[in-house]
Design a protein around this motif. Structure first.
Motif, PDB file in Angstrom:
ATOM      1  N   VAL A   9      50.590  35.655  27.132  1.00 32.47           N
ATOM      2  CA  VAL A   9      50.366  36.552  28.263  1.00 32.47           C
ATOM      3  C   VAL A   9      51.149  37.829  27.992  1.00 32.47           C
ATOM      4  N   ARG A  25      47.835  40.216  31.121  1.00 33.98           N
ATOM      5  CA  ARG A  25      46.631  39.930  30.338  1.00 33.98           C
ATOM      6  C   ARG A  25      46.806  38.633  29.568  1.00 33.98           C
ATOM      7  N   THR A  34      42.565  39.292  33.243  1.00 29.96           N
ATOM      8  CA  THR A  34      43.548  40.307  33.619  1.00 29.96           C
ATOM      9  C   THR A  34      43.890  40.165  35.094  1.00 29.96           C
ATOM     10  N   GLY A  35      45.174  40.166  35.394  1.00 31.40           N
ATOM     11  CA  GLY A  35      45.643  40.127  36.778  1.00 31.40           C
ATOM     12  C   GLY A  35      46.423  41.386  37.092  1.00 31.40           C
ATOM     13  N   LEU A  64      46.355  36.582  38.037  1.00 35.31           N
ATOM     14  CA  LEU A  64      45.833  36.050  36.780  1.00 35.31           C
ATOM     15  C   LEU A  64      45.601  34.548  36.877  1.00 35.31           C
ATOM     16  N   LYS A  67      42.452  33.791  38.838  1.00 31.22           N
ATOM     17  CA  LYS A  67      41.237  34.050  38.063  1.00 31.22           C
ATOM     18  C   LYS A  67      40.993  32.946  37.043  1.00 31.22           C
TER      19      LYS A  67
END
Length: 99
Positions: A9, A25, A34-35, A64, A67
């Motif tokens: 990350v 990322r 991507t957060g 992130l 997601k």
């Protein structure tokens, strides 16, 4: 079957005028997620940049993680495995606040 994977990350932070932005990322080798997260300093508070960094970074990583979980849920549904029931609410604090 044994598998070993390493996912990295990357976290990028920027701060301007008391507002910190973070972007986290994750590249899995098959997909990229991507957060985003932000934090701002209340004008009445003492400006401690590390606190803004921590808040914005944690919010980006939480975004992130959400997601990544939604992608896993989609893949489980596609495989016919079903998903874990989703809860609403904060997920912390008072248990009765989570339905």
């Amino acid at each position: 079957m044994t598998r070993n994977l390493e996912w990295r990350v990357g976290l990028e932070l920027s701060e301007d005028a008391g507002r910190t932005k973070a972007e986290a990322r994750l590249d899995t080798g098959q997909a990229t997620f991507t957060g985003h997260g932000t934090a701002r300093c209340n004008p009445a508070d003492t400006d401690v940049p590390v606190i803004g960094d921590e808040l914005a970074a944690s919010r980006a990583m939480k975004d992130l993680a959400g997601k990544l979980m939604r992608e896993a849920n989609r893949e489980m549904d596609a495989a016919g495995a079903g998903t874990v029931p989703q809860h609403t609410g904060p997920g912390y604090g008072w248990p009765e606040a989570v339905s």
